[in-house]
Design a protein around this motif. Structure first.
Motif, PDB file in Angstrom:
ATOM      1  N   ASP A 224       0.992  -1.450  -0.078  1.00  0.00           N
ATOM      2  CA  ASP A 224       0.223  -0.070   0.057  1.00  0.00           C
ATOM      3  C   ASP A 224       0.602   1.398  -0.387  1.00  0.00           C
ATOM      4  O   ASP A 224       1.695   1.829   1.287  1.00  0.00           O
ATOM      5  CB  ASP A 224      -0.932  -0.006   0.987  1.00  0.00           C
ATOM      6  N   PRO A 225       1.010   2.056  -0.629  1.00  0.00           N
ATOM      7  CA  PRO A 225       1.148   3.292  -1.222  1.00  0.00           C
ATOM      8  C   PRO A 225       0.482   5.058  -0.667  1.00  0.00           C
ATOM      9  O   PRO A 225       1.313   5.616  -0.077  1.00  0.00           O
ATOM     10  CB  PRO A 225       2.034   3.381  -2.804  1.00  0.00           C
ATOM     11  N   VAL A 226      -0.453   4.536  -0.194  1.00  0.00           N
ATOM     12  CA  VAL A 226      -1.425   5.666   0.060  1.00  0.00           C
ATOM     13  C   VAL A 226      -1.550   5.757   1.568  1.00  0.00           C
ATOM     14  O   VAL A 226      -1.029   6.534   2.076  1.00  0.00           O
ATOM     15  CB  VAL A 226      -2.839   5.433  -0.624  1.00  0.00           C
ATOM     16  N   THR A 227      -1.097   4.328   2.191  1.00  0.00           N
ATOM     17  CA  THR A 227      -1.577   4.686   3.670  1.00  0.00           C
ATOM     18  C   THR A 227      -0.624   2.836   4.072  1.00  0.00           C
ATOM     19  O   THR A 227      -1.062   1.962   4.551  1.00  0.00           O
ATOM     20  CB  THR A 227      -2.635   4.417   4.487  1.00  0.00           C
ATOM     21  N   PRO A 228       0.949   3.420   3.824  1.00  0.00           N
ATOM     22  CA  PRO A 228       1.819   2.382   4.641  1.00  0.00           C
ATOM     23  C   PRO A 228       2.189   1.721   5.645  1.00  0.00           C
ATOM     24  O   PRO A 228       1.580   2.450   6.691  1.00  0.00           O
ATOM     25  CB  PRO A 228       3.194   3.296   3.756  1.00  0.00           C
ATOM     26  N   LEU A 229       1.697   0.821   4.993  1.00  0.00           N
ATOM     27  CA  LEU A 229       1.764  -0.690   6.896  1.00  0.00           C
ATOM     28  C   LEU A 229       2.317  -0.448   7.628  1.00  0.00           C
ATOM     29  O   LEU A 229       1.793   0.211   8.660  1.00  0.00           O
ATOM     30  CB  LEU A 229       2.186  -1.968   6.416  1.00  0.00           C
ATOM     31  N   GLY A 230       3.918   0.613   7.259  1.00  0.00           N
ATOM     32  CA  GLY A 230       4.499   0.566   8.497  1.00  0.00           C
ATOM     33  C   GLY A 230       4.686   1.838   8.573  1.00  0.00           C
ATOM     34  O   GLY A 230       4.610   2.233  10.208  1.00  0.00           O
ATOM     35  N   THR A 231       3.969   2.981   8.289  1.00  0.00           N
ATOM     36  CA  THR A 231       3.484   4.143   9.248  1.00  0.00           C
ATOM     37  C   THR A 231       1.833   4.081   9.546  1.00  0.00           C
ATOM     38  O   THR A 231       1.587   5.324  10.263  1.00  0.00           O
ATOM     39  CB  THR A 231       3.341   5.000   8.227  1.00  0.00           C
ATOM     40  N   ALA A 232       1.006   3.444   8.633  1.00  0.00           N
ATOM     41  CA  ALA A 232      -0.540   3.582   9.137  1.00  0.00           C
ATOM     42  C   ALA A 232      -0.985   2.449   9.801  1.00  0.00           C
ATOM     43  O   ALA A 232      -1.462   2.625  11.147  1.00  0.00           O
ATOM     44  CB  ALA A 232      -1.004   3.434   8.297  1.00  0.00           C
ATOM     45  N   ALA A 233      -0.502   1.024   9.729  1.00  0.00           N
ATOM     46  CA  ALA A 233      -1.297  -0.051  10.950  1.00  0.00           C
ATOM     47  C   ALA A 233      -0.129  -0.188  11.366  1.00  0.00           C
ATOM     48  O   ALA A 233      -0.982  -0.916  12.828  1.00  0.00           O
ATOM     49  CB  ALA A 233      -1.161  -0.968   9.793  1.00  0.00           C
ATOM     50  N   LEU A 234       1.128  -0.647  11.916  1.00  0.00           N
ATOM     51  CA  LEU A 234       1.838  -1.257  12.558  1.00  0.00           C
ATOM     52  C   LEU A 234       2.304  -0.227  13.998  1.00  0.00           C
ATOM     53  O   LEU A 234       2.007  -1.055  15.001  1.00  0.00           O
ATOM     54  CB  LEU A 234       3.419  -1.261  12.057  1.00  0.00           C
ATOM     55  N   PRO A 235       1.576   0.810  14.112  1.00  0.00           N
ATOM     56  CA  PRO A 235       1.835   1.772  15.224  1.00  0.00           C
ATOM     57  C   PRO A 235       0.307   2.152  15.707  1.00  0.00           C
ATOM     58  O   PRO A 235       0.856   1.866  16.930  1.00  0.00           O
ATOM     59  CB  PRO A 235       2.070   3.670  14.146  1.00  0.00           C
ATOM     60  N   LEU A 236      -0.262   1.340  15.291  1.00  0.00           N
ATOM     61  CA  LEU A 236      -1.643   1.348  15.845  1.00  0.00           C
ATOM     62  C   LEU A 236      -1.802  -0.165  16.682  1.00  0.00           C
ATOM     63  O   LEU A 236      -2.744  -0.588  17.515  1.00  0.00           O
ATOM     64  CB  LEU A 236      -2.867   1.121  14.789  1.00  0.00           C
ATOM     65  N   LEU A 237      -0.978  -1.094  16.507  1.00  0.00           N
ATOM     66  CA  LEU A 237      -0.180  -1.994  17.947  1.00  0.00           C
ATOM     67  C   LEU A 237      -0.327  -1.527  18.927  1.00  0.00           C
ATOM     68  O   LEU A 237      -0.751  -2.259  19.117  1.00  0.00           O
ATOM     69  CB  LEU A 237       0.141  -3.336  16.852  1.00  0.00           C
ATOM     70  N   GLU A 238       0.854  -0.661  18.798  1.00  0.00           N
ATOM     71  CA  GLU A 238       1.148  -0.378  20.782  1.00  0.00           C
ATOM     72  C   GLU A 238      -0.530   0.099  20.320  1.00  0.00           C
ATOM     73  O   GLU A 238      -0.083   0.660  22.423  1.00  0.00           O
ATOM     74  CB  GLU A 238       2.384   0.354  19.773  1.00  0.00           C
ATOM     75  N   HIS A 239      -0.591   1.152  20.300  1.00  0.00           N
ATOM     76  CA  HIS A 239      -1.692   2.107  20.539  1.00  0.00           C
ATOM     77  C   HIS A 239      -3.329   1.221  21.413  1.00  0.00           C
ATOM     78  O   HIS A 239      -4.218   1.584  22.278  1.00  0.00           O
ATOM     79  CB  HIS A 239      -2.234   2.938  19.984  1.00  0.00           C
ATOM     80  N   LEU A 240      -3.548   0.592  20.906  1.00  0.00           N
ATOM     81  CA  LEU A 240      -4.944  -0.460  20.768  1.00  0.00           C
ATOM     82  C   LEU A 240      -4.833  -1.688  21.850  1.00  0.00           C
ATOM     83  O   LEU A 240      -4.003  -2.066  21.533  1.00  0.00           O
ATOM     84  CB  LEU A 240      -5.018  -0.677  19.303  1.00  0.00           C
ATOM     85  N   ALA A 241      -6.038  -1.098  22.789  1.00  0.00           N
ATOM     86  CA  ALA A 241      -5.390  -3.056  24.247  1.00  0.00           C
ATOM     87  C   ALA A 241      -6.400  -4.280  23.574  1.00  0.00           C
ATOM     88  O   ALA A 241      -5.474  -5.706  23.447  1.00  0.00           O
ATOM     89  CB  ALA A 241      -7.558  -1.969  24.408  1.00  0.00           C
TER      90      ALA A 241
END
Length: 277
Positions: A224-241
């Motif tokens: 995905d070049p629009v919302t790249p995996l490394g900056t869009a999805a992976l950081p959410l793993l740190e914040h969601l319970a």
């Protein structure tokens, strides 16, 4: 409940909202992304059909898209407006609890909705989602938001959304170009330059993400070049319970189109699962 595939206009807080309302059963609110020419039906009608009539699917055009204008006095769209309008729509339809599926911009709205209404949102599926703290404006998203109405703009935008360029057919380009032309006036107010501020508007603070108690499934294309995996999805793993991430190989920004069978299997499983992963 509404008959299958009913497209209608619902008045929410005094303003019209165009919505595809289909099926009966557990409710699923489906929120589209932010590309020009995007509508609720265009994004989700095929997925809603695949889910079948045993789900009550609600797929609105969000404010500024399709048949839903930005409410008078609101100025422009934005995360707060889209979130409040989505909650108001489900109130108006008399739906007490529901799952939310959101793509890209719609994923950020889905997460914000889950944080604001923890007693009502039962599950969240955030697909190629925006909303992660610190996520930058990608060059592909900047170009998509700036795409001019018409066939050249539609072709360029679609080519950025999918990895497999065979999906960018003449028919798909013409359909999107027509939708872009129809919605050009309303869309013009949504993402004017400089566009980094609109990514920031769609960013959820860490405290908001931490407040989400519903199980969350993140679905993302590895390419995905629009919302790249490394900056869009992976950081959410740190914040969601309560979160899990499914990455689709050889897939760009639109898993529902690029990997439809696997995407629908994931969706059906997660929405129907009693206890999450």
């Amino acid at each position: 409940m509404s008959p299958p595939g009913l497209a209608r206009t619902v008045t929410v807080d005094g303003s019209p909202v165009h919505v595809l309302d289909s099926g009966a059963g557990p409710a699923v609110l489906m929120l589209h992304g932010s590309g020009p020419g995007t509508t609720g039906a265009g994004a989700w009608a095929t997925t809603a059909e695949a889910l079948g009539p045993s789900w009550h699917v609600v797929a609105p055009d969000q404010a500024g898209f399709g048949g839903t204008p930005v409410p008078a006095g609101a100025g422009r769209g934005g995360l707060r407006l889209w979130t409040e309008q989505a909650a108001g729509l489900m109130d108006t339809l008399g739906v007490g609890s529901y799952a939310v599926v959101g793509h890209s911009m719609g994923g950020a709205v889905a997460l914000a909705l889950a944080a604001a209404h923890p007693q009502r949102v039962t599950r969240v599926v955030a697909v190629s989602t925006m909303g992660a703290p610190g996520a930058p404006l990608s060059a592909a998203l900047d170009a998509i938001w700036a795409a001019p109405a018409g066939q050249p703009g539609a072709r360029d935008m679609l080519s950025r959304l999918v990895l497999d360029q065979a999906l960018v057919t003449d028919a798909a380009v013409e359909a999107r170009a027509a939708a872009m032309r129809a919605g050009a006036a309303a869309y013009a107010s949504l993402f004017p330059p400089p566009r980094t501020r609109w990514v920031e508007d769609l960013t959820l603070p860490a405290r908001t993400l931490a407040a989400i108690r519903a199980p969350v499934l993140l679905v993302h294309g590895a390419d995905d070049p629009v919302t790249p995996l490394g900056t869009a999805a992976l950081p959410l793993l740190e914040h969601l319970a309560d979160v899990r991430l499914h990455v689709l190989g050889r897939c760009g920004h639109v898993p529902a189109i690029e990997q439809p069978h696997e995407f629908r299997q994931l969706l059906s499983w997660f929405l129907g699962a009693g206890g999450g992963y």
